[in-house]
Scaffold this active site. Structure first.
Site, mmCIF file in Angstrom:
data_model
loop_
_atom_site.group_PDB
_atom_site.id
_atom_site.type_symbol
_atom_site.label_atom_id
_atom_site.label_comp_id
_atom_site.label_asym_id
_atom_site.label_seq_id
_atom_site.Cartn_x
_atom_site.Cartn_y
_atom_site.Cartn_z
ATOM 1 C CB CYS A 264 -0.961 -0.010 1.179
ATOM 2 S SG CYS A 264 -2.155 -1.341 1.059
ATOM 3 C CG HIS B 93 -2.774 3.455 2.502
ATOM 4 N ND1 HIS B 93 -3.473 3.111 1.369
ATOM 5 C CD2 HIS B 93 -2.808 2.360 3.311
ATOM 6 C CE1 HIS B 93 -3.905 1.864 1.485
ATOM 7 N NE2 HIS B 93 -3.517 1.399 2.655
ATOM 8 C CG ASN C 154 -6.690 -0.493 2.030
ATOM 9 O OD1 ASN C 154 -6.078 -0.199 1.012
ATOM 10 N ND2 ASN C 154 -6.090 -0.876 3.144
HETATM 11 O O1 UT7 Z 1 -3.522 -1.339 3.735
HETATM 12 C C1 UT7 Z 1 -2.761 -2.022 4.698
HETATM 13 C C2 UT7 Z 1 -3.114 -1.515 6.019
HETATM 14 N N1 UT7 Z 1 -4.204 -2.279 6.591
HETATM 15 C C3 UT7 Z 1 -4.852 -1.767 7.599
HETATM 16 O O2 UT7 Z 1 -4.554 -0.671 7.957
HETATM 17 C C4 UT7 Z 1 -5.869 -2.581 8.364
HETATM 18 C C5 UT7 Z 1 -5.639 -2.352 9.815
HETATM 19 N N2 UT7 Z 1 -6.564 -3.054 10.702
HETATM 20 C C6 UT7 Z 1 -7.851 -2.703 10.795
HETATM 21 O O3 UT7 Z 1 -8.327 -1.834 10.117
HETATM 22 C C7 UT7 Z 1 -8.680 -3.405 11.867
HETATM 23 O O4 UT7 Z 1 -7.838 -4.197 12.658
HETATM 24 C C8 UT7 Z 1 -9.814 -4.265 11.276
HETATM 25 C C9 UT7 Z 1 -10.878 -3.381 10.668
HETATM 26 C C10 UT7 Z 1 -9.249 -5.228 10.229
HETATM 27 C C11 UT7 Z 1 -10.481 -5.084 12.373
HETATM 28 O O5 UT7 Z 1 -10.927 -4.232 13.414
HETATM 29 P P1 UT7 Z 1 -10.580 -4.580 14.942
HETATM 30 O O6 UT7 Z 1 -11.257 -3.570 15.759
HETATM 31 O O7 UT7 Z 1 -9.085 -4.689 15.051
HETATM 32 O O8 UT7 Z 1 -11.281 -5.966 15.139
HETATM 33 P P2 UT7 Z 1 -10.641 -7.382 15.535
HETATM 34 O O9 UT7 Z 1 -9.875 -7.964 14.404
HETATM 35 O O10 UT7 Z 1 -9.954 -7.264 16.854
HETATM 36 O O11 UT7 Z 1 -11.939 -8.213 15.748
HETATM 37 C C12 UT7 Z 1 -12.874 -7.915 16.824
HETATM 38 C C13 UT7 Z 1 -14.020 -8.898 16.712
HETATM 39 C C14 UT7 Z 1 -13.571 -10.339 16.619
HETATM 40 O O12 UT7 Z 1 -14.480 -11.127 17.329
HETATM 41 P P3 UT7 Z 1 -14.134 -11.642 18.815
HETATM 42 O O13 UT7 Z 1 -12.885 -12.460 18.667
HETATM 43 O O14 UT7 Z 1 -13.939 -10.407 19.634
HETATM 44 O O15 UT7 Z 1 -15.352 -12.436 19.193
HETATM 45 C C15 UT7 Z 1 -13.656 -10.651 15.137
HETATM 46 O O16 UT7 Z 1 -13.879 -12.015 14.880
HETATM 47 O O17 UT7 Z 1 -14.758 -8.640 15.513
HETATM 48 C C16 UT7 Z 1 -14.866 -9.851 14.754
HETATM 49 N N3 UT7 Z 1 -14.883 -9.493 13.334
HETATM 50 C C17 UT7 Z 1 -16.016 -9.127 12.706
HETATM 51 N N4 UT7 Z 1 -17.273 -9.007 13.137
HETATM 52 C C18 UT7 Z 1 -18.192 -8.583 12.248
HETATM 53 C C19 UT7 Z 1 -13.845 -9.437 12.452
HETATM 54 N N5 UT7 Z 1 -14.296 -9.047 11.246
HETATM 55 C C20 UT7 Z 1 -15.623 -8.843 11.373
HETATM 56 C C21 UT7 Z 1 -16.626 -8.439 10.496
HETATM 57 N N6 UT7 Z 1 -17.897 -8.310 10.979
HETATM 58 N N7 UT7 Z 1 -16.382 -8.121 9.203
#
Ligand code: UT7
Length: 340
Positions: free
Chosen positions: A113, A255, A285
């Site tokens: 990215c 980005h 993204n």
């Molecule tokens: O371009 C390269 C750069 N990339 C990025 O900058 C991405 C950076 N990361 C992020 O933007 C975030 O980490 C995400 C948007 C990918 C995820 O957000 P988060 O607040 O970090 O969520 P998480 O991965 O900690 O997940 C929290 C919960 C989990 O459930 P449990 O384990 O707490 O029960 C996930 O399984 O949310 C769940 N989850 C979802 N729930 C509903 C993960 N994806 C989803 C979803 N819908 N799409």
């Protein structure tokens, strides 16, 4: 600094026509609009149709950037992408040929990215060294082709698109001149964003690679933390190199990873959030395309005006990061790409 700078003289963006809303994703994945908007700010994204490849978007964006620059010749074509049409050859020579630019130097930049900012530095270097007088740089990605459609964590984030700029040789003090730069990497964290198979490490054997290994994988939470820290550090390093203060920045163009990341970086820098250019809400993204697409969108909306001072900052897999500065030039206004 060299006395010859790369000066922005053409800009265009291209999005595939198919729009995927959060509601559509919620019909096939265990997710919902509220979760996606709260965690990422994203409302919809554009995705390619079956058979449509990265070069198809790159050619459209590149052709319109050349038209905006009122030229049909450049000395080099650089394509920043993580989703080339094929592992071999590079996508840039094909894009150049399809644009009638056979004979121009053509190569891809792989910095995930951060690819567009690395591409700007490469183009600036080609021009400063006298290797090229003009460069077409295209950031183009089709993440929908490498993200598992059933992977709810990633399928909600990424969209497809291409953004292109034309750079010509000019003076470092003129509007549109790109520089100062900050570029960096930390390969110790290469495992945070990966496609495991398709390279020399994990070779293909009959029946392999597995479904997971062919697809994009990201450790989202850790990436999030690195993104905020690295982008803020890179932005500060670039401002300090140029002797700019944060108040000198009219528009911060990061980005477009995730709205929360962009706002956290702006807060960390002490920059009012309204000076942060965001486009992620309507396209997700888009990888290496995200900064030029955000620029094309801001220029089309006339939120960026000639004389405004811009700070561009990217972060991506590798890990890689980078920033650069430019004062906005007078350019033909790109068409609006998405509805508000
Ligand atoms: O371009 C390269 C750069 N990339 C990025 O900058 C991405 C950076 N990361 C992020 O933007 C975030 O980490 C995400 C948007 C990918 C995820 O957000 P988060 O607040 O970090 O969520 P998480 O991965 O900690 O997940 C929290 C919960 C989990 O459930 P449990 O384990 O707490 O029960 C996930 O399984 O949310 C769940 N989850 C979802 N729930 C509903 C993960 N994806 C989803 C979803 N819908 N799409």
């Amino acid at each position: 600094m060299s006395t010859t700078a790369a000066v922005l003289c053409g800009l265009a963006g291209q999005l595939p026509s198919r729009v995927v809303t959060n509601e559509e994703l919620a019909r096939r994945l265990d997710t919902d609009d509220d979760w996606i908007r709260t965690r990422t700010g994203i409302r919809r994204r554009h995705v390619v149709e079956p058979g449509q490849a990265t070069s198809d978007l790159a050619v459209e964006a590149g052709g319109r950037a050349l038209a905006a620059a009122a030229t049909d010749r450049v000395d080099a074509v650089v394509v920043a992408t993580t989703t080339p049409d094929r592992p071999c050859p590079a996508t840039a020579p094909l894009v150049a040929a399809r644009l009638g630019l056979t004979g121009a130097a053509a190569f891809d930049v792989g910095a995930v990215c951060t690819g567009f900012v690395y591409g700007l530095a490469s183009a600036a270097g080609l021009i400063a060294a006298g290797v090229a007088d003009s460069v077409l740089l295209i950031g183009a990605d089709t993440y929908s082709t490498i993200v598992d459609p059933l992977d709810r964590a990633n399928a909600i984030i990424f969209g497809d698109g291409a953004g292109a700029v034309v750079l010509r040789a000019g003076h470092p003090d003129e509007p549109g001149a790109v520089g100062h730069f900050d570029l960096g990497s930390d390969g110790a964290h290469e495992d945070l964003i990966t496609v495991a198979a398709g390279g020399s490490r994990q070779r293909s054997t009959p029946g392999e690679p597995s479904h997971e290994d062919r697809h994009f994988a990201m450790r989202g939470k850790e990436v999030y933390r690195h993104a905020v820290t690295r982008m803020a550090e890179s932005a500060r390093a670039t401002l300090s190199r140029a002797g700019w203060k944060i108040d000198d920045v009219d528009h911060f163009v990061p980005h477009q990873a995730n709205l929360r990341i962009l706002h956290s970086v702006a807060d960390d820098l002490g920059l009012p959030r309204e000076r942060c250019v965001t486009h992620v809400e309507s396209v997700g993204n888009t990888g290496a395309a995200s900064i030029p697409l955000a620029l094309a969108d801001a220029a089309a909306r006339q939120t960026v005006k000639p004389g405004d001072r811009l700070l561009l900052t990217a972060f991506g897999g590798g890990l890689t990061w980078g920033s650069c500065l430019l004062t906005w030039p007078s350019l033909p206004q790109p068409e609006r790409m998405t509805t508000p």
